[in-house]
Scaffold this motif. Sequence first.
Motif, short mmCIF file in Angstrom:
data_model
loop_
_atom_site.label_atom_id
_atom_site.label_comp_id
_atom_site.label_asym_id
_atom_site.label_seq_id
_atom_site.Cartn_x
_atom_site.Cartn_y
_atom_site.Cartn_z
N PRO A 802 0.82 -1.23 0.00
CA PRO A 802 0.00 0.00 0.00
C PRO A 802 0.85 1.28 0.00
O PRO A 802 0.48 2.26 -0.64
N ILE A 803 1.94 1.24 0.74
CA ILE A 803 2.79 2.46 0.81
C ILE A 803 3.39 2.75 -0.56
O ILE A 803 3.38 3.89 -1.04
N ASN A 804 3.93 1.71 -1.20
CA ASN A 804 4.51 1.89 -2.53
C ASN A 804 3.45 2.30 -3.54
O ASN A 804 3.71 3.11 -4.44
N ASN A 805 2.24 1.76 -3.43
CA ASN A 805 1.18 2.09 -4.37
C ASN A 805 0.74 3.54 -4.23
O ASN A 805 0.33 4.19 -5.20
N MET A 806 0.78 4.06 -3.00
CA MET A 806 0.45 5.48 -2.82
C MET A 806 1.41 6.36 -3.60
O MET A 806 1.00 7.31 -4.28
N ARG A 807 2.70 6.02 -3.48
CA ARG A 807 3.70 6.77 -4.26
C ARG A 807 3.48 6.55 -5.76
O ARG A 807 3.67 7.44 -6.58
N PHE A 808 3.03 5.31 -6.14
CA PHE A 808 2.77 4.98 -7.54
C PHE A 808 1.71 5.89 -8.13
O PHE A 808 1.88 6.44 -9.21
N TRP A 809 0.55 6.11 -7.37
CA TRP A 809 -0.55 6.94 -7.91
C TRP A 809 -0.14 8.41 -8.00
O TRP A 809 -0.54 9.11 -8.93
N ILE A 810 0.69 8.84 -7.05
CA ILE A 810 1.15 10.24 -7.11
C ILE A 810 2.01 10.47 -8.36
O ILE A 810 1.83 11.45 -9.08
N ARG A 811 2.94 9.56 -8.60
CA ARG A 811 3.82 9.70 -9.76
C ARG A 811 3.04 9.58 -11.06
O ARG A 811 3.30 10.32 -12.04
N LEU A 812 2.06 8.64 -11.11
CA LEU A 812 1.28 8.45 -12.32
C LEU A 812 0.44 9.69 -12.62
O LEU A 812 0.37 10.16 -13.77
N ARG A 813 -0.23 10.20 -11.58
CA ARG A 813 -1.08 11.38 -11.78
C ARG A 813 -0.23 12.57 -12.28
O ARG A 813 -0.63 13.30 -13.19
#
Length: 820
Positions: A802-813
């Motif tokens: 979940p922590i990595n995915n949060m960073r994932f959505w920020i970078r993608l957006r």
Amino acid sequence: MTVFCIDGGIFPLIFFLLIQNGNGEECTKIRNNRHYSCEGRNLTYIPSSIPSSVETLDFSFNLLPSLQKHLFPPLNDLQVLDLTRCQIQYIADDAFHNVKNVTTLILTGNPVSYIAPDSLNSLHKLQRLVLVDIGLLSLNVQFNNLTKLQELKAGSNKIQTIALPPFMINFKDFCVLDLHANNISRIKVNHTAVLREMRGNITLILSSNPILHIEPGVFKDIYLKELNIQSAFVSFDAMRYGLKALSGLNVGKLIIGNYRLSQVIKISDADYLAGLCLIHFTEIYYLQKERSPFNINMFHCMVNATKITLRRGALTGMEHVPFHQLKELYIGDHHLSIFPDLSHAHSLEKLVVVDNNAMLFHGLSDMPKLQHVDLSRNQLILQDCCSCYFRDTPNVRHVNLSLNANIWLNEKPFYYLGLIEVLDFHQTKLDLIGQFGVLQNLKYLKYLDLSYTRTTFSSYVCFYGLKSLKILKIAGNTFQGNTLSYLFENLTALEVLDLSHCGIDRIDCKAFRNLQKLSQLLLSRNNLMVLDFLTQPNLQSLTWLAVDQNSISVIKLNTLQNIPANLSVFDISSNPISCFCTQTDFILWIIKHQKIFPQSYNILCKTVSSDSKIRLIDFDTEGCVHIRRLTIVLCICAVTFLVIVSVLTYKFQFYLRYGYVLLRGYRASRQQECSYDAFVIYSSKDESWVMDELVENLENGSPPIHLCLHVRDFEAGKAITSNIIDEGIMGSRKIIVVVSKHFVESAWCRFEFEVAQSWLVMQGNANIIIIILEDVEEKSKKVFGLHKHLKNNTYLKWSGNPINNMRFWIRLRKAVITRK
């Protein structure tokens, strides 16, 4: 023990023997085995590579502090030995024993402290000895065995007297004593005792010595071939009394004057040359640098001279002098405003008056023996030239009026000068010479220079009558109409023709049809593009052709194959040569015949970039041969290609349509606005992740990102390929690629990715965002360009953390929102 007198004292043998090692390179062979140069190699020994047959050895600027007996190997044929500035300090007895046949020995610039009594006496055949700048204090030296000596050059030392050693009376061939730039201040009668006994035809050079006093009668009844006392007096008074003290001297050539401007001549010094009247000389050379506010009456003491040379002075006028025997007069670089009155100089044969400013010239008259006249570089303005300026001078052969201001010719300018052989007007503005046959009576003329005379040749008869002309220079002029085609018809004896810088763009093949003796043709700096005239058989004597700096891009092979057989120099440098494979034969011909091109390295290929400098001789002709072979192979394969083209078209019809759609989309995209923020390329088997994760986080986030999904947004009833282009790629600012194992295995996913890549290449953008759902490093190679894209670009990787995915959505957006 008798030794040389040399500044620095007399030292015993304290120097070590030369070691047979050195730090420098070996010597260079200049000519066969006869001439070697070892100059500046830091050598401390004579290399063994020097053959015994050497005749000239330049060993200057090396390191030989001591010359011992066995320094030189046996070089029995050696004639010239140059040891300039070798740091020689000690010369032992018999140092030159192994080179005893030397005729010229040069020891210039060595700090010699000691020379043994018999160091030079083994050189029985020595004719020329150069001891310049070695610190000599006198000529009282021991070289009595050098009876063949002809020249002794001992300038730039500290010698104080011109007295020669008594044994030199036996030097019957001695002819040159050079003592320039020493410390000779006084010359007495007893100093010339040996010189008087030698009774030879000797040249004595005393220039640049500080002479204060010369004892009267010092040279009385002595004949010298030449006496040079230029800049040899400390003042005008010393020169005045010194010249008078030379009374009785008989000299062939007397050289006087000063090298530098030292002072202004005062009225009290006006007779400083009066002593010349007491000296009998045949030729005088006077370098007058002194300035004078009045005209010095210097010529009355020169009335019996046969040759007078006055260079670089402040002479403003010249009185009329009744010269009795004068044959040659040279006045150069003075300030004459009016040409000297030389009328009735019956013996004068050669007259040179050059380098004056705006001099008035009223002409010459009554000079029956005058043959050579040079009045160049005087800014002369002559009207109604030229016979009226040369009255009663029937034997004039050479006339040089070049580099003057303006000359107007009359209708018969050389009517009374029919014997002229050389006529030079270059860089002087001329009138009429290009319009009429004003040179017709010069049947003996061999050399004519009309270069840069601002002449326009408009008449075919300009050179009529010049049947003896061998050299014609008319560079820097122009030709009217078709004049050039017939201008040289009658010059059958012509050997050299200079047509450089004339703006010529073409030459008729018949222009040189009668020039069968022409050996040099200069056509530099014109606008020629073709050289067809070279194929004419009348140019078979041509050995030198210069067409550099023209507009030649290629020379026909037929022209090259028929150029004159005797052509040894062919200069085509600085032309815009076209180096293409279609000109391979031309290029190969030049490379094969490089020896006739004096500047083959300067034959450059014309390229698109003006800064590029590719030498023609470096052009890759082998590559052209391969291209030619490839062309033949392709032609052979053309039939086969036509047979299989239908099969290939059918097989790749999908991609052809895809290319057509791309092209159509590219043309339409210029007026289309983007409807979506991103187009998502994914496998239908990954749809749950796309809908649950990607759509949920991007479209329902803040701010919302509008995605284009094929299952939702593609127009029904429209071709898939058109939807991909119109709705997906053209209608979206970014492209999101969801990579998984299903994506790699899906043909439609691969197709969509390839279309997206091609589209973005056409647009010049790189707006593809890669999301890796699963590790597909090996399988990614199946998708064209995907593996390379992953290696060269940053991508996003999905994980269950979940922590990595949060960073994932920020970078993608951020990647989707950012505009590029």
